[in-house]
Design an enzyme around this catalytic site. Structure first.
Site, PDB file in Angstrom:
ATOM      1  N   HIS A 104      12.754   5.133  23.499  1.00 15.39           N
ATOM      2  CA  HIS A 104      11.588   4.032  23.815  1.00 15.39           C
ATOM      3  C   HIS A 104      10.239   4.100  23.328  1.00 15.39           C
ATOM      4  CE1 HIS A 104      12.436   7.234  26.639  1.00 15.39           C
ATOM      5  NE2 HIS A 104      11.036   7.200  26.480  1.00 15.39           N
ATOM      6  N   HIS A 106       6.822   4.276  25.013  1.00 15.04           N
ATOM      7  CA  HIS A 106       5.964   3.843  26.200  1.00 15.04           C
ATOM      8  C   HIS A 106       4.780   2.748  25.987  1.00 15.04           C
ATOM      9  CE1 HIS A 106       7.414   7.268  29.096  1.00 15.04           C
ATOM     10  NE2 HIS A 106       7.776   7.722  27.897  1.00 15.04           N
TER      11      HIS A 106
HETATM   12  P1  5GP Z   1      10.557  10.167  28.842  1.00  8.13           P
HETATM   13  O1  5GP Z   1      10.211  10.693  29.216  1.00  8.13           O
HETATM   14  O2  5GP Z   1      12.030   9.975  28.290  1.00  8.13           O
HETATM   15  O3  5GP Z   1       9.510   9.812  27.868  1.00  8.13           O
HETATM   16  O4  5GP Z   1      10.382   8.338  29.453  1.00  8.13           O
HETATM   17  C1  5GP Z   1      11.643   7.565  29.890  1.00  8.13           C
HETATM   18  C2  5GP Z   1      10.685   6.715  31.455  1.00  8.13           C
HETATM   19  O5  5GP Z   1      11.567   6.440  31.888  1.00  8.13           O
HETATM   20  C3  5GP Z   1      10.053   7.648  32.314  1.00  8.13           C
HETATM   21  O6  5GP Z   1       8.184   7.360  31.999  1.00  8.13           O
HETATM   22  C4  5GP Z   1      10.767   7.089  33.875  1.00  8.13           C
HETATM   23  O7  5GP Z   1       9.688   7.135  34.369  1.00  8.13           O
HETATM   24  C5  5GP Z   1      11.606   6.227  32.958  1.00  8.13           C
HETATM   25  N1  5GP Z   1      13.117   5.474  33.774  1.00  8.13           N
HETATM   26  C6  5GP Z   1      13.621   6.652  34.367  1.00  8.13           C
HETATM   27  N2  5GP Z   1      14.822   6.234  34.951  1.00  8.13           N
HETATM   28  C7  5GP Z   1      14.684   4.547  35.066  1.00  8.13           C
HETATM   29  C8  5GP Z   1      14.905   3.239  35.244  1.00  8.13           C
HETATM   30  O8  5GP Z   1      15.907   3.200  36.234  1.00  8.13           O
HETATM   31  N3  5GP Z   1      14.281   2.149  35.528  1.00  8.13           N
HETATM   32  C9  5GP Z   1      13.069   2.221  34.708  1.00  8.13           C
HETATM   33  N4  5GP Z   1      12.661   1.256  34.386  1.00  8.13           N
HETATM   34  N5  5GP Z   1      12.441   2.771  34.119  1.00  8.13           N
HETATM   35  C10 5GP Z   1      12.892   4.511  34.424  1.00  8.13           C
END
Ligand code: 5GP
Ligand code: ZN
Length: 141
Positions: A104, A106
């Protein structure tokens, strides 16, 4: 075309409609929705419709599709929310801050003094060391 999925993955569940999200945009290969732990208003995510954990394993066309979707969301956020800055951030591995192993990007609107810590202080490197790593990388490209 069918893509890999992981039954335990939260983003696969969102893509499949098994978990709710605040959806922004969807196309054949990608989905964009709001992050539920926003660092700033407008924090959103663009994800692939397929379970590829990291940048080294996702097909290039899917990564390009995620980037296109992230750009569309970023443009909308810049127009509507008028942030002072915008980060597109993509993490691979827990050491890089990845918490959901489903690729993903951001989309993070930024404000001066918002205290989101992504910044580092540039300091000159050792040129010989930089060149040595460049040689290694070039040999792998
Ligand atoms: P990472 O830390 O992997 O770069 O980002 C994962 C993102 O996914 C985090 O910013 C977290 O807030 C978001 N996230 C985790 N679980 C969920 C969810 O169930 N729904 C949504 N919309 N975002 C989520
Ligand atoms: Zn997944």
């Amino acid at each position: 075309m069918s893509h890999p999925t992981d039954a335990d993955c939260v983003f696969c569940k969102i893509v499949a409609g098994k978990l709710p999200c605040f959806k922004l945009l969807e196309d054949e290969s990608t989905l964009a929705f709001m992050d539920i732990n926003p660092v700033n208003p407008g924090h959103a995510l663009a994800v692939a419709k397929g379970h590829w954990p990291t940048v080294d394993v996702i097909p290039a066309d899917m990564l390009a599709a995620v980037a296109r979707t992230a750009q569309q969301v970023a443009k909308a956020a810049m127009k509507v929310l008028a942030p002072e800055g915008m980060n597109l951030v993509q993490a691979n591995g827990s050491a890089a801050g990845q918490s959901v192993p489903h690729l993903h990007i951001h989309v993070m609107p930024r404000r001066v003094g918002d205290d989101v810590s992504l910044n580092w202080t540039p300091a000159p490197g050792d040129m010989k060391a930089i060149e040595a790593v460049a040689d290694k990388l070039r040999a792998a490209l």
